[in-house]
Write a protein that holds these residues in place. Structure first.
Motif, PDB file in Angstrom:
ATOM      1  N   GLN A 123       0.831  -1.206   0.000  1.00  0.00           N
ATOM      2  CA  GLN A 123       0.000   0.000   0.000  1.00  0.00           C
ATOM      3  C   GLN A 123       0.866   1.256   0.000  1.00  0.00           C
ATOM      4  O   GLN A 123       0.550   2.237  -0.676  1.00  0.00           O
ATOM      5  CB  GLN A 123      -0.911  -0.003   1.237  1.00  0.00           C
ATOM      6  CG  GLN A 123      -2.034  -1.033   1.189  1.00  0.00           C
ATOM      7  CD  GLN A 123      -2.834  -1.048   2.473  1.00  0.00           C
ATOM      8  OE1 GLN A 123      -2.299  -0.834   3.556  1.00  0.00           O
ATOM      9  NE2 GLN A 123      -4.117  -1.320   2.371  1.00  0.00           N
ATOM     10  N   ASP A 124       1.958   1.226   0.740  1.00  0.00           N
ATOM     11  CA  ASP A 124       2.867   2.370   0.806  1.00  0.00           C
ATOM     12  C   ASP A 124       3.509   2.614  -0.558  1.00  0.00           C
ATOM     13  O   ASP A 124       3.630   3.760  -1.021  1.00  0.00           O
ATOM     14  CB  ASP A 124       3.940   2.101   1.860  1.00  0.00           C
ATOM     15  CG  ASP A 124       4.755   3.345   2.199  1.00  0.00           C
ATOM     16  OD1 ASP A 124       4.454   4.422   1.662  1.00  0.00           O
ATOM     17  OD2 ASP A 124       5.693   3.231   3.007  1.00  0.00           O
ATOM     18  N   ASP A 129      -0.041   5.047   0.889  1.00  0.00           N
ATOM     19  CA  ASP A 129      -0.924   4.848   2.036  1.00  0.00           C
ATOM     20  C   ASP A 129      -0.129   4.154   3.143  1.00  0.00           C
ATOM     21  O   ASP A 129       0.202   2.970   3.046  1.00  0.00           O
ATOM     22  CB  ASP A 129      -2.122   3.986   1.628  1.00  0.00           C
ATOM     23  CG  ASP A 129      -3.099   3.762   2.772  1.00  0.00           C
ATOM     24  OD1 ASP A 129      -2.863   4.293   3.881  1.00  0.00           O
ATOM     25  OD2 ASP A 129      -4.102   3.047   2.563  1.00  0.00           O
ATOM     26  N   THR A 132      -1.642   1.292   7.310  1.00  0.00           N
ATOM     27  CA  THR A 132      -1.410  -0.060   7.834  1.00  0.00           C
ATOM     28  C   THR A 132      -0.052  -0.153   8.514  1.00  0.00           C
ATOM     29  O   THR A 132       0.075  -0.734   9.602  1.00  0.00           O
ATOM     30  CB  THR A 132      -1.502  -1.108   6.709  1.00  0.00           C
ATOM     31  OG1 THR A 132      -2.815  -1.080   6.152  1.00  0.00           O
ATOM     32  CG2 THR A 132      -1.214  -2.499   7.240  1.00  0.00           C
ATOM     33  N   THR A 170       8.086  -2.446  -0.775  1.00  0.00           N
ATOM     34  CA  THR A 170       7.577  -1.124  -1.134  1.00  0.00           C
ATOM     35  C   THR A 170       8.139  -0.651  -2.476  1.00  0.00           C
ATOM     36  O   THR A 170       7.411  -0.130  -3.331  1.00  0.00           O
ATOM     37  CB  THR A 170       7.930  -0.098  -0.038  1.00  0.00           C
ATOM     38  OG1 THR A 170       7.282  -0.463   1.178  1.00  0.00           O
ATOM     39  CG2 THR A 170       7.476   1.306  -0.438  1.00  0.00           C
ATOM     40  N   SER A 177       3.202  -0.290  -9.902  1.00  0.00           N
ATOM     41  CA  SER A 177       1.972   0.428  -9.560  1.00  0.00           C
ATOM     42  C   SER A 177       1.108   0.773 -10.773  1.00  0.00           C
ATOM     43  O   SER A 177      -0.119   0.846 -10.670  1.00  0.00           O
ATOM     44  CB  SER A 177       2.313   1.706  -8.784  1.00  0.00           C
ATOM     45  OG  SER A 177       3.094   2.580  -9.586  1.00  0.00           O
ATOM     46  N   ASN A 182      -7.642  -0.061  -9.130  1.00  0.00           N
ATOM     47  CA  ASN A 182      -8.279   0.039  -7.813  1.00  0.00           C
ATOM     48  C   ASN A 182      -8.907  -1.282  -7.386  1.00  0.00           C
ATOM     49  O   ASN A 182      -8.872  -1.643  -6.208  1.00  0.00           O
ATOM     50  CB  ASN A 182      -9.349   1.139  -7.835  1.00  0.00           C
ATOM     51  CG  ASN A 182      -8.739   2.523  -7.898  1.00  0.00           C
ATOM     52  OD1 ASN A 182      -7.616   2.739  -7.455  1.00  0.00           O
ATOM     53  ND2 ASN A 182      -9.483   3.474  -8.450  1.00  0.00           N
ATOM     54  N   ILE A 185      -6.177  -3.619  -6.127  1.00  0.00           N
ATOM     55  CA  ILE A 185      -5.709  -3.197  -4.806  1.00  0.00           C
ATOM     56  C   ILE A 185      -6.729  -3.579  -3.734  1.00  0.00           C
ATOM     57  O   ILE A 185      -6.367  -4.030  -2.640  1.00  0.00           O
ATOM     58  CB  ILE A 185      -5.455  -1.683  -4.786  1.00  0.00           C
ATOM     59  CG1 ILE A 185      -4.306  -1.331  -5.744  1.00  0.00           C
ATOM     60  CG2 ILE A 185      -5.129  -1.210  -3.370  1.00  0.00           C
ATOM     61  CD1 ILE A 185      -4.093   0.153  -5.921  1.00  0.00           C
ATOM     62  N   THR A 189      -5.879  -6.106  -0.779  1.00  0.00           N
ATOM     63  CA  THR A 189      -6.008  -5.643   0.598  1.00  0.00           C
ATOM     64  C   THR A 189      -6.927  -6.546   1.406  1.00  0.00           C
ATOM     65  O   THR A 189      -6.624  -6.897   2.555  1.00  0.00           O
ATOM     66  CB  THR A 189      -6.552  -4.205   0.626  1.00  0.00           C
ATOM     67  OG1 THR A 189      -5.659  -3.342  -0.088  1.00  0.00           O
ATOM     68  CG2 THR A 189      -6.700  -3.705   2.052  1.00  0.00           C
TER      69      THR A 189
END
Length: 230
Positions: A123-124, A129, A132, A170, A177, A182, A185, A189
């Motif tokens: 996520q980072d 983000d 988490t 990361t 990416s 979406n 992801i 998640t």
């Protein structure tokens, strides 16, 4: 990388506090703190799991991931690596160094081999983000106080493992990416959230789960979501 840096720093700070409390935190407090952390981990997992937009993707991802994980025997491999590291770092030295080696290996596995580390780092890297990893940092910082007070200085060195492991994930996530939508992801998640619930179960000692063998479910769910018809 911001989330990973904060995570590593939290473990270092927590370890420092644990060293100050070198007489050790009473066992009853350790147990209650760990149970509280386990419940918090479970809540985080549920929150993430509910982000799914297609539960079938999550189910298929977990099923396929379990098959891959068992075939590769990831859990067994990690246990062998942990034993090898323990022997190399302190298995044949005096007690103090032996304790440092065991503490380093044990806490490195706890902090790195888990869904929060994987999903949070992804996520980072993808969206910046850090929520988490910030939650993980708080949990790791608190538990590192308990671990260091009872296991010693070796816990602090697990911050190096966090930097290398989560930082690599990361960077890789950021590289890929552009191909992650979406919906991918969301399912990635949600699948990670299910595994985080598993971490909570392990911490509460409700059931022994080969959780490492389920880690392939995360990339499996991402691939399935990518090719799933809209």
């Amino acid at each position: 990388m911001k989330g990973t840096l904060v995570n590593a720093a939290a473990v270092l700070v927590g370890s420092g506090v644990g060293l100050v409390l070198k007489s050790g935190i009473p066992e009853k407090y350790q147990n209650t703190i760990m149970h509280g952390m386990a419940l918090a981990v479970g809540a985080i997992g549920l929150q993430m799991a509910f982000k799914t937009q297609n539960i079938l993707v999550v189910i298929l991802g977990i099923a396929i991931g379990a098959i891959i994980g068992e075939a590769l025997n990831i859990d067994g491999g990690l246990n062998r690596i942990g034993l090898w590291l323990s022997n190399k770092m302190g298995g044949q030295t005096e007690d103090r160094k032996n304790n440092i080696g065991r503490a380093f290996v044990t806490t490195s596995l706890i902090y790195c081999i888990g869904a929060m580390a994987v999903v949070g780092a992804i996520q980072d890297g993808i969206a910046g983000d850090t929520s988490t990893l910030y939650a993980k940092s708080l949990l790791d910082g608190i538990t590192s106080v308990v671990f260091t007070s009872s296991m010693g200085l070796g816990v602090a060195f697990s911050s190096i493992s966090i930097l290398l492991y989560q930082g690599s994930i990361t960077l890789l996530a950021g590289f890929f990416s552009t191909v992650l939508s979406n919906k991918v992801i969301a399912e990635l998640t949600a699948t990670g959230g299910i595994l985080i619930i598993g971490v909570s179960i392990l911490m509460l000692e409700i059931k022994q789960i080969k959780l490492a063998n389920l880690l392939p479910a995360i990339p499996a769910a991402a691939v399935i979501a990518y090719f799933w018809p809209i």
